[in-house]
Write a protein that holds these residues in place. Sequence first.
Motif, PDB file in Angstrom:
ATOM      1  N   MET A 185       0.877  -1.185   0.000  1.00  0.00           N
ATOM      2  CA  MET A 185       0.000   0.000   0.000  1.00  0.00           C
ATOM      3  C   MET A 185       0.904   1.223   0.000  1.00  0.00           C
ATOM      4  SD  MET A 185      -2.875   1.617   0.331  1.00  0.00           S
ATOM      5  CE  MET A 185      -4.101   0.380   0.713  1.00  0.00           C
ATOM      6  N   ALA A 186       0.809   2.068  -1.004  1.00  0.00           N
ATOM      7  CA  ALA A 186       1.696   3.234  -1.089  1.00  0.00           C
ATOM      8  C   ALA A 186       0.882   4.518  -1.184  1.00  0.00           C
ATOM      9  CB  ALA A 186       2.603   3.110  -2.315  1.00  0.00           C
ATOM     10  N   ILE A 187       1.194   5.479  -0.313  1.00  0.00           N
ATOM     11  CA  ILE A 187       0.498   6.772  -0.356  1.00  0.00           C
ATOM     12  C   ILE A 187       1.517   7.894  -0.230  1.00  0.00           C
ATOM     13  CG2 ILE A 187      -1.379   8.180   0.551  1.00  0.00           C
ATOM     14  CD1 ILE A 187      -2.599   5.752   1.809  1.00  0.00           C
ATOM     15  N   GLY A 188       1.456   8.824  -1.177  1.00  0.00           N
ATOM     16  CA  GLY A 188       2.387   9.952  -1.154  1.00  0.00           C
ATOM     17  C   GLY A 188       2.289  10.699  -2.476  1.00  0.00           C
ATOM     18  N   PRO A 189       3.325  11.454  -2.806  1.00  0.00           N
ATOM     19  CA  PRO A 189       3.305  12.171  -4.082  1.00  0.00           C
ATOM     20  C   PRO A 189       3.148  11.183  -5.248  1.00  0.00           C
ATOM     21  CG  PRO A 189       5.180  12.833  -2.720  1.00  0.00           C
ATOM     22  CD  PRO A 189       4.540  11.669  -2.036  1.00  0.00           C
ATOM     23  N   MET A 190       2.524  11.658  -6.321  1.00  0.00           N
ATOM     24  CA  MET A 190       2.251  10.767  -7.478  1.00  0.00           C
ATOM     25  C   MET A 190       3.528  10.105  -7.987  1.00  0.00           C
ATOM     26  SD  MET A 190      -1.061  11.397  -8.884  1.00  0.00           S
ATOM     27  CE  MET A 190      -2.204  12.771  -8.805  1.00  0.00           C
ATOM     28  N   VAL A 191       4.636  10.881  -8.052  1.00  0.00           N
ATOM     29  CA  VAL A 191       5.885  10.286  -8.578  1.00  0.00           C
ATOM     30  C   VAL A 191       6.341   9.135  -7.688  1.00  0.00           C
ATOM     31  CG1 VAL A 191       6.977  12.076  -9.993  1.00  0.00           C
ATOM     32  CG2 VAL A 191       7.189  12.187  -7.530  1.00  0.00           C
ATOM     33  N   MET A 192       6.117   9.281  -6.394  1.00  0.00           N
ATOM     34  CA  MET A 192       6.502   8.200  -5.478  1.00  0.00           C
ATOM     35  C   MET A 192       5.626   6.971  -5.704  1.00  0.00           C
ATOM     36  SD  MET A 192       5.832   7.764  -1.474  1.00  0.00           S
ATOM     37  CE  MET A 192       4.680   6.436  -1.700  1.00  0.00           C
ATOM     38  N   MET A 193       4.322   7.187  -5.825  1.00  0.00           N
ATOM     39  CA  MET A 193       3.407   6.049  -5.999  1.00  0.00           C
ATOM     40  C   MET A 193       3.696   5.345  -7.328  1.00  0.00           C
ATOM     41  SD  MET A 193      -0.147   7.266  -4.238  1.00  0.00           S
ATOM     42  CE  MET A 193      -0.491   8.783  -5.102  1.00  0.00           C
ATOM     43  N   ARG A 194       3.987   6.149  -8.361  1.00  0.00           N
ATOM     44  CA  ARG A 194       4.324   5.546  -9.660  1.00  0.00           C
ATOM     45  C   ARG A 194       5.626   4.744  -9.533  1.00  0.00           C
ATOM     46  NH1 ARG A 194       5.472   9.440 -14.663  1.00  0.00           N
ATOM     47  NH2 ARG A 194       7.234   9.925 -13.329  1.00  0.00           N
ATOM     48  N   GLY A 195       6.596   5.292  -8.781  1.00  0.00           N
ATOM     49  CA  GLY A 195       7.882   4.609  -8.582  1.00  0.00           C
ATOM     50  C   GLY A 195       7.700   3.267  -7.879  1.00  0.00           C
ATOM     51  N   VAL A 196       6.842   3.244  -6.857  1.00  0.00           N
ATOM     52  CA  VAL A 196       6.587   1.997  -6.125  1.00  0.00           C
ATOM     53  C   VAL A 196       5.944   0.973  -7.067  1.00  0.00           C
ATOM     54  CG1 VAL A 196       5.186   0.956  -4.289  1.00  0.00           C
ATOM     55  CG2 VAL A 196       6.412   3.095  -3.851  1.00  0.00           C
ATOM     56  N   ALA A 197       4.952   1.446  -7.839  1.00  0.00           N
ATOM     57  CA  ALA A 197       4.248   0.525  -8.752  1.00  0.00           C
ATOM     58  C   ALA A 197       5.210  -0.061  -9.780  1.00  0.00           C
ATOM     59  CB  ALA A 197       3.095   1.257  -9.438  1.00  0.00           C
ATOM     60  N   GLU A 198       6.181   0.741 -10.229  1.00  0.00           N
ATOM     61  CA  GLU A 198       7.138   0.220 -11.227  1.00  0.00           C
ATOM     62  C   GLU A 198       8.091  -0.805 -10.603  1.00  0.00           C
ATOM     63  OE1 GLU A 198       6.571   0.375 -14.302  1.00  0.00           O
ATOM     64  OE2 GLU A 198       4.951   1.754 -13.822  1.00  0.00           O
ATOM     65  N   VAL A 199       8.391  -0.643  -9.299  1.00  0.00           N
ATOM     66  CA  VAL A 199       9.271  -1.618  -8.625  1.00  0.00           C
ATOM     67  C   VAL A 199       8.547  -2.963  -8.459  1.00  0.00           C
ATOM     68  CG1 VAL A 199      10.380  -2.161  -6.402  1.00  0.00           C
ATOM     69  CG2 VAL A 199      10.712   0.085  -7.443  1.00  0.00           C
ATOM     70  N   THR A 200       7.255  -2.928  -8.128  1.00  0.00           N
ATOM     71  CA  THR A 200       6.549  -4.186  -7.823  1.00  0.00           C
ATOM     72  C   THR A 200       6.002  -4.865  -9.078  1.00  0.00           C
ATOM     73  OG1 THR A 200       4.521  -2.913  -7.443  1.00  0.00           O
ATOM     74  CG2 THR A 200       5.865  -3.465  -5.502  1.00  0.00           C
ATOM     75  N   ARG A 201       5.778  -4.081 -10.147  1.00  0.00           N
ATOM     76  CA  ARG A 201       5.144  -4.626 -11.362  1.00  0.00           C
ATOM     77  C   ARG A 201       5.833  -5.901 -11.886  1.00  0.00           C
ATOM     78  NH1 ARG A 201       1.920  -1.863 -15.015  1.00  0.00           N
ATOM     79  NH2 ARG A 201       2.728   0.171 -14.406  1.00  0.00           N
ATOM     80  N   PRO A 202       7.181  -5.879 -12.080  1.00  0.00           N
ATOM     81  CA  PRO A 202       7.794  -7.085 -12.655  1.00  0.00           C
ATOM     82  C   PRO A 202       7.683  -8.316 -11.752  1.00  0.00           C
ATOM     83  CG  PRO A 202       9.419  -5.291 -12.410  1.00  0.00           C
ATOM     84  CD  PRO A 202       8.148  -4.801 -11.833  1.00  0.00           C
ATOM     85  N   HIS A 203       7.387  -8.092 -10.460  1.00  0.00           N
ATOM     86  CA  HIS A 203       7.302  -9.218  -9.520  1.00  0.00           C
ATOM     87  C   HIS A 203       5.847  -9.625  -9.266  1.00  0.00           C
ATOM     88  CE1 HIS A 203      11.547  -8.575  -8.743  1.00  0.00           C
ATOM     89  NE2 HIS A 203      11.265  -7.279  -8.720  1.00  0.00           N
ATOM     90  N   GLY A 204       4.925  -8.932  -9.924  1.00  0.00           N
ATOM     91  CA  GLY A 204       3.500  -9.276  -9.777  1.00  0.00           C
ATOM     92  C   GLY A 204       2.990  -9.106  -8.354  1.00  0.00           C
ATOM     93  N   ILE A 205       3.552  -8.151  -7.592  1.00  0.00           N
ATOM     94  CA  ILE A 205       3.080  -7.928  -6.210  1.00  0.00           C
ATOM     95  C   ILE A 205       1.907  -6.948  -6.258  1.00  0.00           C
ATOM     96  CG2 ILE A 205       3.700  -7.074  -3.910  1.00  0.00           C
ATOM     97  CD1 ILE A 205       6.656  -7.758  -4.657  1.00  0.00           C
ATOM     98  N   HIS A 206       0.768  -7.383  -5.724  1.00  0.00           N
ATOM     99  CA  HIS A 206      -0.434  -6.535  -5.756  1.00  0.00           C
ATOM    100  C   HIS A 206      -0.134  -5.207  -5.045  1.00  0.00           C
ATOM    101  CE1 HIS A 206      -4.520  -5.472  -6.181  1.00  0.00           C
ATOM    102  NE2 HIS A 206      -4.838  -5.601  -4.908  1.00  0.00           N
ATOM    103  N   THR A 207      -0.324  -4.098  -5.739  1.00  0.00           N
ATOM    104  CA  THR A 207       0.088  -2.789  -5.210  1.00  0.00           C
ATOM    105  C   THR A 207      -1.065  -1.805  -5.283  1.00  0.00           C
ATOM    106  OG1 THR A 207       2.361  -3.199  -5.854  1.00  0.00           O
ATOM    107  CG2 THR A 207       1.744  -0.893  -5.546  1.00  0.00           C
ATOM    108  N   LEU A 208      -1.423  -1.267  -4.128  1.00  0.00           N
ATOM    109  CA  LEU A 208      -2.505  -0.284  -4.079  1.00  0.00           C
ATOM    110  C   LEU A 208      -1.926   1.098  -3.847  1.00  0.00           C
ATOM    111  CD1 LEU A 208      -4.758  -2.499  -1.904  1.00  0.00           C
ATOM    112  CD2 LEU A 208      -5.435  -1.583  -4.125  1.00  0.00           C
ATOM    113  N   VAL A 209      -2.536   2.076  -4.503  1.00  0.00           N
ATOM    114  CA  VAL A 209      -2.116   3.465  -4.295  1.00  0.00           C
ATOM    115  C   VAL A 209      -3.380   4.258  -3.968  1.00  0.00           C
ATOM    116  CG1 VAL A 209      -0.120   3.347  -5.821  1.00  0.00           C
ATOM    117  CG2 VAL A 209      -2.340   3.968  -6.782  1.00  0.00           C
ATOM    118  N   SER A 210      -3.244   5.336  -3.205  1.00  0.00           N
ATOM    119  CA  SER A 210      -4.407   6.160  -2.870  1.00  0.00           C
ATOM    120  C   SER A 210      -4.276   7.470  -3.642  1.00  0.00           C
ATOM    121  CB  SER A 210      -4.443   6.404  -1.358  1.00  0.00           C
ATOM    122  OG  SER A 210      -5.606   7.124  -1.029  1.00  0.00           O
TER     123      SER A 210
END
Length: 275
Positions: A185-210
């Motif tokens: 679960m990631a909450i913060g500036p959009m660039v941060m949330m996008r950065g987290v999503a890009e880190v987890t994407r290749p590993h298929g880790i379910h990632t929620l952003v607010s």
Amino acid sequence: MYKIIKAEELSAGVQSFIVEAPLVARKCQAGQFIILRIDEAGERIPLTIADYDREKGTIQLIFQEVGDTTKQMGKLKTGDYLLDVAGPLGKATEVENFGTVVCIGGGIGVAPVYPIARAYKNAGNRVISIIGARNADLLIMEKEMRSVSDELFITTDDGSAGHKGLVVDPLKDMIAAGEKIARVMAIGPMVMMRGVAEVTRPHGIHTLVSLNPIMVDGTGMCGGCRCSVGGETKFACVDGPEFDGHQVDFNGLMSRARMYHTQERQCKGDGSCHK
Ligand code: FAD
Ligand code: FES
Ligand code: MG
């Protein structure tokens, strides 16, 4: 009228209000927010419910003074009133025992991530939290986050507290070490949330952003908060604010967030631009 029971500065330009709002406090869940107006001439702004006390009938709001309305709010004191507090709004966070969850809060995003981390913890999850800020003075709610986390990592851009770097660094390390993460679960500036999503994407880790697009009515009527998720238009106020971070069109959201910058810069922080 909604009384401010306690107004307190948490760090430079970050304020906490405990507000008497019994109907909101009775029903709210982690992940939800309110929309407030200071006075008749005031604009409507959304703020996350950072905490609540159902018995006392109070909610906690934590906000950063960034512009006209939040700067006016920063001048309010214990005992002052807000005109309207509408809520709880938005969908509550889905909370179950998923296993290991990683909760990430960047800057003021630590305030909304705290009740979610607590709800995950209470549901039996192993909670690993990462909180970050530009520097140690801007870091908020370390004690609260520690109290609901099995492990807590701190990052600052300048290294004045914790690890020098970004919130994604400990996340990358955990993934590299083979940690089994059920969701992030990631909450913060959009660039941060996008950065987290890009880190987890290749590993298929379910990632929620607010998501925090501009909101006006908060009831799905004005379309101000629309965002594209998985190619479909969604309204963050009623369909969110949480969405699958791998499906969100962050670029579109970031350009829309800048839409009113010219007008916002003209405001003096005294409400005169709304009169
Ligand atoms: P302005 O100068 O008017 O705007 C500064 C920036 O704030 C804008 O560029 C825009 O990105 C954003 N913003 C402005 N008006 C709105 C609006 N009506 N709706 C959404 N964003 C706006 N901030 C916190 O500090 N703490 C929180 O807990 C928090 N929770 C939020 C929850 C949600 C669901 C959303 C959508 C936003 C949340 N925000 C939170 C952001 C907060 O609403 C804005 O910082 C605030 O509206 C800024 O108002 P302003 O007049 O002081 O600044
Ligand atoms: Fe108006 Fe979401 S704020 S539709
Ligand atoms: Mg404003």
